[in-house]
Design a protein around this motif. Structure first.
Motif, mmCIF file in Angstrom:
data_model
loop_
_atom_site.group_PDB
_atom_site.id
_atom_site.type_symbol
_atom_site.label_atom_id
_atom_site.label_comp_id
_atom_site.label_asym_id
_atom_site.label_seq_id
_atom_site.Cartn_x
_atom_site.Cartn_y
_atom_site.Cartn_z
ATOM 1 N N ARG A 65 0.833 -1.212 0.000
ATOM 2 C CA ARG A 65 0.000 0.000 0.000
ATOM 3 C C ARG A 65 0.866 1.258 0.000
ATOM 4 N N GLU A 66 1.915 1.246 0.802
ATOM 5 C CA GLU A 66 2.805 2.401 0.890
ATOM 6 C C GLU A 66 3.551 2.624 -0.427
ATOM 7 N N ASN A 67 4.017 1.555 -1.040
ATOM 8 C CA ASN A 67 4.768 1.694 -2.287
ATOM 9 C C ASN A 67 3.917 2.283 -3.408
ATOM 10 N N TYR A 68 2.700 1.772 -3.579
ATOM 11 C CA TYR A 68 1.859 2.212 -4.691
ATOM 12 C C TYR A 68 0.981 3.405 -4.338
ATOM 13 N N ILE A 121 -4.735 -3.939 -7.145
ATOM 14 C CA ILE A 121 -4.647 -2.493 -6.970
ATOM 15 C C ILE A 121 -5.118 -1.887 -8.287
ATOM 16 N N ALA A 122 -6.186 -1.118 -8.241
ATOM 17 C CA ALA A 122 -6.755 -0.542 -9.460
ATOM 18 C C ALA A 122 -5.687 0.244 -10.222
ATOM 19 N N GLY A 123 -5.584 -0.043 -11.513
ATOM 20 C CA GLY A 123 -4.663 0.679 -12.379
ATOM 21 C C GLY A 123 -3.232 0.168 -12.375
ATOM 22 N N ILE A 124 -2.930 -0.863 -11.577
ATOM 23 C CA ILE A 124 -1.583 -1.411 -11.521
ATOM 24 C C ILE A 124 -1.618 -2.853 -12.016
ATOM 25 N N ASP A 125 -0.731 -3.173 -12.930
ATOM 26 C CA ASP A 125 -0.623 -4.516 -13.507
ATOM 27 C C ASP A 125 -0.243 -5.520 -12.412
ATOM 28 N N ASN A 126 -0.989 -6.622 -12.316
ATOM 29 C CA ASN A 126 -0.736 -7.619 -11.276
ATOM 30 C C ASN A 126 0.646 -8.260 -11.394
#
Length: 157
Positions: free
Chosen positions: A47-50, A87-92
């Motif tokens: 969570r902190e990174n993204y 995470i919405a908008g981030i490639d898994n």
């Protein structure tokens, strides 16, 4: 109940199956302690990174819920040790690659990801001590006319 600065217990206990079948999905003290550790050691750093919400699609599963979805008897979800998320908008795939390089965990599984489809699949992560730092990729295949899930070592996009 807050498990960590950015995560609440309700995010890990919501279950369409539990609601539909009127099953109790309340974790006990040991499972809550495991969920707190999962949040602290793995999910908070993600969570902190993204700097975006981590959306939990499957967290804790009571024994009844786990049976109802035909989950593995040894599922770490039933112990409060695992969560599936995006995470919405981030490639898994990108999330898994970042986690692989920077975090400790028991298992990290890129589940049902399709190259070129960033929102496909999800990330499964578990945490317990001692941890294995095991990476897997889950894919669906058809064998003898039946759909099966196969796991291969490593994070493969």
């Amino acid at each position: 109940m807050k498990l960590s600065p950015n995560f609440h217990l309700s995010e890990f206990t919501q279950s369409q199956t539990a609601t539909r079948l009127m099953l109790d999905n309340t974790p006990g003290p040991a499972e809550i302690a495991a969920l707190k550790l999962l949040c602290e050691k793995v999910l908070e750093p993600v969570r902190e990174n993204y700097n975006r919400p981590v959306l939990i699609s499957s967290g804790y599963r009571s024994p009844a819920v786990n049976r109802a979805i035909r989950g593995s008897r040894s599922s770490q979800h039933a112990k409060g040790e695992a969560a599936d998320f995006e995470i919405a908008g981030i490639d898994n795939l990108r999330i898994c690659q970042w986690m692989e390089r920077r975090l400790n965990y028991d298992q990290l599984i890129l589940e049902f990801y399709e190259r070129g489809v960033p929102a496909s699949g999800w990330v499964h992560v578990s945490y317990r001590e001692p941890y294995r730092n095991q990476e897997l990729t889950a894919k669906r295949v058809v064998r003898n006319g039946r759909r099966r899930t196969v796991y291969q070592n490593g994070i493969v996009g």
